[in-house]
Structures are given as structure tokens and as C-alpha cells.
Design a protein around this motif. Structure first.
Motif, PDB file in Angstrom:
ATOM      1  N   ASP A  55      33.878  67.443  32.546  1.00 29.43           N
ATOM      2  CA  ASP A  55      33.352  65.982  32.323  1.00 29.43           C
ATOM      3  C   ASP A  55      33.615  64.367  32.218  1.00 29.43           C
ATOM      4  OD1 ASP A  55      31.592  68.602  32.339  1.00 29.43           O
ATOM      5  OD2 ASP A  55      30.946  68.198  29.672  1.00 29.43           O
TER       6      ASP A  55
ATOM      7  N   LYS B   7      34.484  63.959  35.965  1.00 29.42           N
ATOM      8  CA  LYS B   7      33.151  63.812  36.664  1.00 29.42           C
ATOM      9  C   LYS B   7      32.804  62.659  36.416  1.00 29.42           C
ATOM     10  CE  LYS B   7      32.023  69.111  37.060  1.00 29.42           C
ATOM     11  NZ  LYS B   7      30.965  70.063  36.340  1.00 29.42           N
ATOM     12  N   GLN B   8      32.708  61.914  35.625  1.00 28.12           N
ATOM     13  CA  GLN B   8      31.893  60.261  35.561  1.00 28.12           C
ATOM     14  C   GLN B   8      32.228  59.282  37.065  1.00 28.12           C
ATOM     15  OE1 GLN B   8      33.811  58.763  31.795  1.00 28.12           O
ATOM     16  NE2 GLN B   8      32.392  59.530  31.114  1.00 28.12           N
ATOM     17  N   GLY B   9      31.683  58.997  36.900  1.00 23.62           N
ATOM     18  CA  GLY B   9      31.270  57.798  37.544  1.00 23.62           C
ATOM     19  C   GLY B   9      32.694  56.738  37.961  1.00 23.62           C
ATOM     20  N   GLY B  10      33.106  56.664  39.522  1.00 20.77           N
ATOM     21  CA  GLY B  10      35.032  55.970  39.385  1.00 20.77           C
ATOM     22  C   GLY B  10      35.936  56.568  39.238  1.00 20.77           C
ATOM     23  N   GLN B  11      36.946  55.905  39.900  1.00 19.83           N
ATOM     24  CA  GLN B  11      38.076  56.313  38.958  1.00 19.83           C
ATOM     25  C   GLN B  11      39.112  55.448  38.195  1.00 19.83           C
ATOM     26  OE1 GLN B  11      40.159  59.436  39.843  1.00 19.83           O
ATOM     27  NE2 GLN B  11      37.582  60.275  39.822  1.00 19.83           N
ATOM     28  N   THR B  12      38.601  55.600  36.962  1.00 19.12           N
ATOM     29  CA  THR B  12      39.113  54.298  36.382  1.00 19.12           C
ATOM     30  C   THR B  12      40.707  54.921  36.804  1.00 19.12           C
ATOM     31  OG1 THR B  12      38.690  55.461  34.501  1.00 19.12           O
ATOM     32  CG2 THR B  12      37.421  54.189  34.866  1.00 19.12           C
TER      33      THR B  12
ATOM     34  N   HIS C 267      41.130  58.238  33.999  1.00 15.38           N
ATOM     35  CA  HIS C 267      41.351  59.377  35.257  1.00 15.38           C
ATOM     36  C   HIS C 267      42.307  59.392  36.109  1.00 15.38           C
ATOM     37  CE1 HIS C 267      36.873  58.600  35.151  1.00 15.38           C
ATOM     38  NE2 HIS C 267      36.820  59.503  34.391  1.00 15.38           N
TER      39      HIS C 267
END
Length: 95
Positions: A62, A65-70, A73
Motif C-alpha cells: 500500500d 502504491k501511493q502517488g508519486g515516488q518520494t 519510496h
């Protein structure tokens, strides 16, 4: 309960209104559970130092799958690639 922790990402913004966003990979050795913990804190010095802290836990999938590539991540992907890295014997490739 023993928790093993590895920080994935920490971002602090400020100065008058300070926000903290911190993601940590956590392994609960008793429950044999691996997850991501996200802590968000908001400190407002203009309102007598009022602070609000929220902590949420989520499954690794999960989190990814969160938006963006921090940066968090990217660090988790790096750790996962290290864990699952296959060692190849170069002598085997020649024969």
C-alpha cells in the motif's frame, strides 16, 4: 514487544509553522509483521506552540502504491532490491 526500525524518509519544513513527515520501515519481532509507519506532525508556533501528531501504519505494498515516488519510496525499493539480489557466479556464466 521488540520493534526493529529503519527510517526511509524524513522531511521537515518550517520555520513558523513546522511540518514533519517521517516514514519508517518497522519489523515487529513478536508478531512477525513488516510494515511502514508514517508519522506526521504539525507545530504552529503562532498558536502558542500547538502541536498535532498523527501516526498511521500501512502494508508495504500500500505504501508503494501511493502517488508519486518520494525519497522514502526510493529507499524502500533499494532495500528490497538488496534483500532479493541474486549472486551470480561468473564461472557458471562462462561454462
Amino acid at each position: 514487544m521488540a520493534l526493529l526500525r529503519r527510517e526511509l524518509h524524513r522531511q521537515v519544513t518550517g520555520p513558523e509553522i513546522t511540518n514533519l513527515d517521517c516514514c519508517t520501515l518497522v519489523f515487529d519481532t513478536d508478531a512477525k509483521n513488516l510494515y511502514v509507519e508514517r508519522e506526521m506532525a504539525h507545530l504552529d508556533v503562532t498558536v502558542a506552540g500547538a502541536i498535532e501528531i498523527q501516526t498511521a501504519t500501512m502494508d508495504i505494498a500500500d505504501y508503494l502504491k501511493q502517488g508519486g515516488q518520494t525519497a522514502g519510496h526510493r529507499e524502500l525499493w533499494r532495500l528490497l532490491r538488496t534483500l532479493f539480489k541474486e549472486t551470480v557466479d561468473t564461472d557458471e556464466l562462462i561454462h
